[in-house]
Structure formats: structure tokens, C-alpha cells
Design a protein around this motif. Structure first.
Motif, PDB file in Angstrom:
ATOM      1  N   PRO A 262       0.820  -1.216   0.000  1.00 25.12           N
ATOM      2  CA  PRO A 262       0.000   0.000   0.000  1.00 25.12           C
ATOM      3  C   PRO A 262       0.856   1.269   0.000  1.00 25.12           C
ATOM      4  CG  PRO A 262       0.051  -0.965   2.199  1.00 25.12           C
ATOM      5  CD  PRO A 262       0.764  -1.932   1.293  1.00 25.12           C
ATOM      6  N   ALA A 263       0.355   2.317  -0.651  1.00 28.11           N
ATOM      7  CA  ALA A 263       1.042   3.603  -0.654  1.00 28.11           C
ATOM      8  C   ALA A 263       1.125   4.143   0.771  1.00 28.11           C
ATOM      9  CB  ALA A 263       0.298   4.590  -1.553  1.00 28.11           C
ATOM     10  N   GLY A 264       2.220   4.844   1.058  1.00 27.84           N
ATOM     11  CA  GLY A 264       2.390   5.476   2.365  1.00 27.84           C
ATOM     12  C   GLY A 264       2.974   4.576   3.437  1.00 27.84           C
ATOM     13  N   ILE A 265       3.276   3.322   3.116  1.00 32.08           N
ATOM     14  CA  ILE A 265       3.772   2.394   4.126  1.00 32.08           C
ATOM     15  C   ILE A 265       5.147   2.826   4.625  1.00 32.08           C
ATOM     16  CG2 ILE A 265       4.942   0.785   2.562  1.00 32.08           C
ATOM     17  CD1 ILE A 265       3.635  -1.493   4.264  1.00 32.08           C
ATOM     18  N   GLU A 266       5.474   2.472   5.858  1.00 36.74           N
ATOM     19  CA  GLU A 266       6.725   2.900   6.486  1.00 36.74           C
ATOM     20  C   GLU A 266       7.601   1.705   6.833  1.00 36.74           C
ATOM     21  OE1 GLU A 266       5.761   5.164   9.917  1.00 36.74           O
ATOM     22  OE2 GLU A 266       4.732   6.752   8.823  1.00 36.74           O
ATOM     23  N   THR A 267       8.879   1.984   7.001  1.00 29.65           N
ATOM     24  CA  THR A 267       9.817   0.966   7.468  1.00 29.65           C
ATOM     25  C   THR A 267       9.361   0.417   8.823  1.00 29.65           C
ATOM     26  OG1 THR A 267      11.737   1.865   6.299  1.00 29.65           O
ATOM     27  CG2 THR A 267      12.188   0.594   8.281  1.00 29.65           C
ATOM     28  N   GLY A 268       9.439  -0.900   8.965  1.00 26.22           N
ATOM     29  CA  GLY A 268       9.056  -1.541  10.220  1.00 26.22           C
ATOM     30  C   GLY A 268       7.653  -2.102  10.215  1.00 26.22           C
ATOM     31  N   LYS A 269       6.830  -1.690   9.248  1.00 21.92           N
ATOM     32  CA  LYS A 269       5.479  -2.235   9.163  1.00 21.92           C
ATOM     33  C   LYS A 269       5.540  -3.682   8.658  1.00 21.92           C
ATOM     34  CE  LYS A 269       3.167   1.461  10.363  1.00 21.92           C
ATOM     35  NZ  LYS A 269       2.351   1.498  11.599  1.00 21.92           N
ATOM     36  N   LYS A 270       4.565  -4.490   9.081  1.00 22.75           N
ATOM     37  CA  LYS A 270       4.497  -5.887   8.662  1.00 22.75           C
ATOM     38  C   LYS A 270       3.241  -6.131   7.837  1.00 22.75           C
ATOM     39  CE  LYS A 270       7.181  -8.357  12.179  1.00 22.75           C
ATOM     40  NZ  LYS A 270       7.140  -9.420  13.228  1.00 22.75           N
TER      41      LYS A 270
ATOM     42  N   GLU B 176      -0.084  10.019   3.128  1.00 20.31           N
ATOM     43  CA  GLU B 176      -0.151   9.552   4.510  1.00 20.31           C
ATOM     44  C   GLU B 176      -0.740   8.152   4.595  1.00 20.31           C
ATOM     45  OE1 GLU B 176      -2.347  12.499   6.584  1.00 20.31           O
ATOM     46  OE2 GLU B 176      -0.750  13.993   6.519  1.00 20.31           O
ATOM     47  N   SER B 177      -1.551   7.779   3.601  1.00 21.11           N
ATOM     48  CA  SER B 177      -2.183   6.469   3.526  1.00 21.11           C
ATOM     49  C   SER B 177      -2.630   6.273   2.088  1.00 21.11           C
ATOM     50  CB  SER B 177      -3.387   6.392   4.489  1.00 21.11           C
ATOM     51  OG  SER B 177      -4.340   7.374   4.141  1.00 21.11           O
ATOM     52  N   PRO B 178      -3.028   5.052   1.704  1.00 18.40           N
ATOM     53  CA  PRO B 178      -3.511   4.862   0.332  1.00 18.40           C
ATOM     54  C   PRO B 178      -4.681   5.789   0.014  1.00 18.40           C
ATOM     55  CG  PRO B 178      -3.133   2.746   1.391  1.00 18.40           C
ATOM     56  CD  PRO B 178      -2.984   3.787   2.449  1.00 18.40           C
ATOM     57  N   GLY B 179      -4.495   6.614  -1.012  1.00 20.24           N
ATOM     58  CA  GLY B 179      -5.533   7.571  -1.377  1.00 20.24           C
ATOM     59  C   GLY B 179      -5.611   8.783  -0.486  1.00 20.24           C
ATOM     60  N   GLY B 180      -4.708   8.884   0.501  1.00 25.89           N
ATOM     61  CA  GLY B 180      -4.734  10.002   1.443  1.00 25.89           C
ATOM     62  C   GLY B 180      -4.013  11.221   0.909  1.00 25.89           C
ATOM     63  N   ALA B 181      -4.065  12.306   1.679  1.00 29.55           N
ATOM     64  CA  ALA B 181      -3.403  13.555   1.297  1.00 29.55           C
ATOM     65  C   ALA B 181      -1.889  13.373   1.300  1.00 29.55           C
ATOM     66  CB  ALA B 181      -3.806  14.667   2.253  1.00 29.55           C
ATOM     67  N   ARG B 182      -1.234  14.083   0.386  1.00 32.66           N
ATOM     68  CA  ARG B 182       0.225  14.004   0.303  1.00 32.66           C
ATOM     69  C   ARG B 182       0.875  15.068   1.169  1.00 32.66           C
ATOM     70  NH1 ARG B 182       2.222  13.392  -5.852  1.00 32.66           N
ATOM     71  NH2 ARG B 182       4.217  13.582  -4.757  1.00 32.66           N
ATOM     72  N   GLY B 183       2.052  14.735   1.672  1.00 34.25           N
ATOM     73  CA  GLY B 183       2.847  15.697   2.405  1.00 34.25           C
ATOM     74  C   GLY B 183       3.524  16.678   1.459  1.00 34.25           C
ATOM     75  N   ASP B 184       4.499  17.414   1.970  1.00 28.53           N
ATOM     76  CA  ASP B 184       5.171  18.460   1.196  1.00 28.53           C
ATOM     77  C   ASP B 184       6.612  18.068   0.897  1.00 28.53           C
ATOM     78  OD1 ASP B 184       2.823  19.911   1.526  1.00 28.53           O
ATOM     79  OD2 ASP B 184       3.562  20.900   3.347  1.00 28.53           O
ATOM     80  N   LEU B 185       7.202  18.801  -0.035  1.00 27.95           N
ATOM     81  CA  LEU B 185       8.626  18.665  -0.332  1.00 27.95           C
ATOM     82  C   LEU B 185       9.333  19.900   0.209  1.00 27.95           C
ATOM     83  CD1 LEU B 185      11.131  17.452  -1.677  1.00 27.95           C
ATOM     84  CD2 LEU B 185      10.371  18.472  -3.840  1.00 27.95           C
ATOM     85  N   LEU B 186      10.290  19.686   1.099  1.00 30.60           N
ATOM     86  CA  LEU B 186      11.048  20.782   1.700  1.00 30.60           C
ATOM     87  C   LEU B 186      12.399  20.870   1.012  1.00 30.60           C
ATOM     88  CD1 LEU B 186      10.223  20.022   5.447  1.00 30.60           C
ATOM     89  CD2 LEU B 186       9.008  21.537   3.887  1.00 30.60           C
ATOM     90  N   VAL B 187      12.664  22.031   0.397  1.00 32.43           N
ATOM     91  CA  VAL B 187      13.898  22.236  -0.363  1.00 32.43           C
ATOM     92  C   VAL B 187      14.826  23.120   0.458  1.00 32.43           C
ATOM     93  CG1 VAL B 187      14.902  23.052  -2.520  1.00 32.43           C
ATOM     94  CG2 VAL B 187      12.600  22.043  -2.513  1.00 32.43           C
ATOM     95  N   LYS B 188      15.935  22.537   0.918  1.00 34.66           N
ATOM     96  CA  LYS B 188      16.895  23.302   1.731  1.00 34.66           C
ATOM     97  C   LYS B 188      17.940  23.930   0.812  1.00 34.66           C
ATOM     98  CE  LYS B 188      19.913  21.164   4.328  1.00 34.66           C
ATOM     99  NZ  LYS B 188      20.470  20.349   5.430  1.00 34.66           N
ATOM    100  N   ILE B 189      18.098  25.235   0.925  1.00 40.50           N
ATOM    101  CA  ILE B 189      19.024  25.974   0.064  1.00 40.50           C
ATOM    102  C   ILE B 189      20.460  25.822   0.591  1.00 40.50           C
ATOM    103  CG2 ILE B 189      19.684  28.246  -0.792  1.00 40.50           C
ATOM    104  CD1 ILE B 189      17.129  27.111  -2.020  1.00 40.50           C
ATOM    105  N   VAL B 190      21.329  25.401  -0.299  1.00 37.82           N
ATOM    106  CA  VAL B 190      22.759  25.279   0.015  1.00 37.82           C
ATOM    107  C   VAL B 190      23.516  26.172  -0.956  1.00 37.82           C
ATOM    108  CG1 VAL B 190      24.744  23.740   0.176  1.00 37.82           C
ATOM    109  CG2 VAL B 190      22.453  22.911   0.813  1.00 37.82           C
ATOM    110  N   VAL B 191      24.218  27.174  -0.447  1.00 39.24           N
ATOM    111  CA  VAL B 191      24.986  28.078  -1.302  1.00 39.24           C
ATOM    112  C   VAL B 191      26.310  27.418  -1.658  1.00 39.24           C
ATOM    113  CG1 VAL B 191      26.071  30.354  -1.491  1.00 39.24           C
ATOM    114  CG2 VAL B 191      23.897  30.097  -0.275  1.00 39.24           C
ATOM    115  N   ALA B 192      26.492  27.193  -2.951  1.00 32.15           N
ATOM    116  CA  ALA B 192      27.692  26.485  -3.422  1.00 32.15           C
ATOM    117  C   ALA B 192      28.908  27.400  -3.341  1.00 32.15           C
ATOM    118  CB  ALA B 192      27.480  26.004  -4.855  1.00 32.15           C
ATOM    119  N   VAL B 193      29.993  26.862  -2.817  1.00 32.74           N
ATOM    120  CA  VAL B 193      31.266  27.579  -2.755  1.00 32.74           C
ATOM    121  C   VAL B 193      32.220  26.893  -3.725  1.00 32.74           C
ATOM    122  CG1 VAL B 193      33.203  28.273  -1.309  1.00 32.74           C
ATOM    123  CG2 VAL B 193      30.885  28.200  -0.353  1.00 32.74           C
ATOM    124  N   PRO B 194      32.632  27.571  -4.783  1.00 30.47           N
ATOM    125  CA  PRO B 194      33.510  26.927  -5.773  1.00 30.47           C
ATOM    126  C   PRO B 194      34.887  26.617  -5.191  1.00 30.47           C
ATOM    127  CG  PRO B 194      33.300  29.276  -6.223  1.00 30.47           C
ATOM    128  CD  PRO B 194      32.329  28.971  -5.133  1.00 30.47           C
TER     129      PRO B 194
END
Length: 208
Positions: free
Chosen positions: A75-83, A171-189
Motif C-alpha cells: 500500500p502507498a504510504g507504508i513505512e519501514t518496520g510495518k508488517k 499519509e495512507s492509500p488515497g490520502g493527502a500528500r505531504g510536502d517537499l522541503l527544499v533546503k538551500i545550500v549556497v555552493a562555494v567553488p
């Protein structure tokens, strides 16, 4: 009276002996009941994309010289440790009874880009220093293979997070989706051309 009392005890002993034979009969009856086979436990690795969409996995179970294919719905949304329990796919019974059950322990494999935080996903996005200062429009990959255009605001600070709504996991099969969090990293050449070095020196002298 004494002999009468003794006869009573003999009757009791005879009844007790008869009860013992009846008890043995019940014991034999219990032993003849079919015994269920042993349960089996297996670890099942899946991907983050499997968690997003849900999927079906085919597992090969060794049965002596042969192998049995078993299909399992993840099922969609399943987590590690579930049986997950698959009825009747464990070890066969040694006495002709029902087979045991199969238990699948879910393990979600790490993803090279995304990290799971419950129903949310997080990722690092490197941008050049100039984009952090002046702002920019950048492309952000999603777990399902899309490229979303996202505006980085001027003056964006390192480690700032941009939130992309409903681009995480269900969150569960057919349930609402969470968000994508984009962390900004300033590249130093690590290396600079001579022109870039002069420009950076000018910025340094100006206090930036």
C-alpha cells in the motif's frame, strides 16, 4: 459402619479410575487435532517511489526443489518496520493441518536525493552565491520525475527552506500528500578563474 464406609471409598476409587480413562481419551483426541505449520518472516526492501505510488511485488518462496511465486500488494504510504501478513503462505503443517502465515517486514531503501520525514520529503538544492543574493528561478526535481520551477527570493539565506505543497508522500492509500522541503545550500567553488578571483576580491574589499 466401618465396612460400609470402606465400600464407599472403593466406589469412589473405581469412579476415579473411570474418570482417568475418560481424561486419557480427551488427551488422545487433542493430540489428533491438526497442527498449523510454522509462520515465516522475510524482510522486503522497497523504494521511496513504491511508497509514493503503491505497488505489487512478486516473492519467490522455496518449497523443496521447487519455488512458489507469491504476489503481495504494497500500500502507498507504508513505512519501514510495518508488517504485511500473507495468510497460508508459511511453512506446511507436519501433520496435515493448515500451513502457517508469511509475514513481510518492510524496509524502505535510502534515496540518493530525497530524505523521508513522515509524509514529507526533504532535499538539498545547491545554488550559486549570486542566485542567493539576487534571487533566481531554479528547477527542482520531484520524486515522481517532474521538474518544477521555483523562485528563490533575493537575499535567500543558506539553510533556508522552500516548501512545495503536496509534493511529498501520501499519509495512507488515497490520502493527502505531504510536502517537499527544499533546503538551500549556497555552493562555494573550489577553483576560480583569474577573472572570478578579481571579482571576489572586489566583493571582499566592499565588505561582502
Amino acid at each position: 459402619r466401618s465396612s460400609g464406609m470402606g465400600g464407599g471409598f472403593e466406589d469412589i476409587f473405581r469412579q476415579s479410575g473411570s474418570g482417568g480413562r475418560t481424561s486419557q481419551g480427551f488427551q488422545d483426541f487433542r493430540q489428533q487435532q491438526p497442527v498449523k505449520g510454522n509462520d515465516l518472516s522475510l524482510e522486503l526492501p522497497i523504494t521511496l517511489l513504491d511508497v509514493l505510488t503503491g505497488t505489487e511485488k512478486t516473492i519467490s518462496l522455496g518449497r523443496g526443489a521447487t519455488a512458489e511465486k507469491v504476489s503481495v500488494r504494497i500500500p502507498a504510504g507504508i513505512e519501514t518496520g510495518k508488517k504485511l501478513r500473507v495468510s497460508g503462505k508459511g511453512s506446511p503443517s507436519p501433520m496435515g493441518g493448515p500451513p502457517g502465515d508469511l509475514y513481510l517486514l518492510i524496509r524502505v531503501e535510502p534515496h540518493p536525493t530525497f530524505t523521508r520525514e513522515g509524509a514529507d520529503l526533504s532535499m538539498d538544492l545547491q545554488i550559486p552565491y549570486s542566485s542567493a543574493v539576487f534571487g533566481a528561478e531554479v528547477e527542482v526535481p520531484t520524486l515522481d520525475g517532474k521538474q518544477l520551477k521555483v523562485k528563490v527570493p533575493p537575499g535567500c539565506q543558506p539553510q533556508a527552506k522552500l516548501r512545495l505543497r503536496k509534493q511529498g508522500l501520501p499519509e495512507s492509500p488515497g490520502g493527502a500528500r505531504g510536502d517537499l522541503l527544499v533546503k538551500i545550500v549556497v555552493a562555494v567553488p573550489k577553483t576560480l578563474s583569474e577573472e572570478q578571483r578579481e571579482l571576489v576580491n572586489s566583493l571582499k574589499e566592499s565588505g561582502l
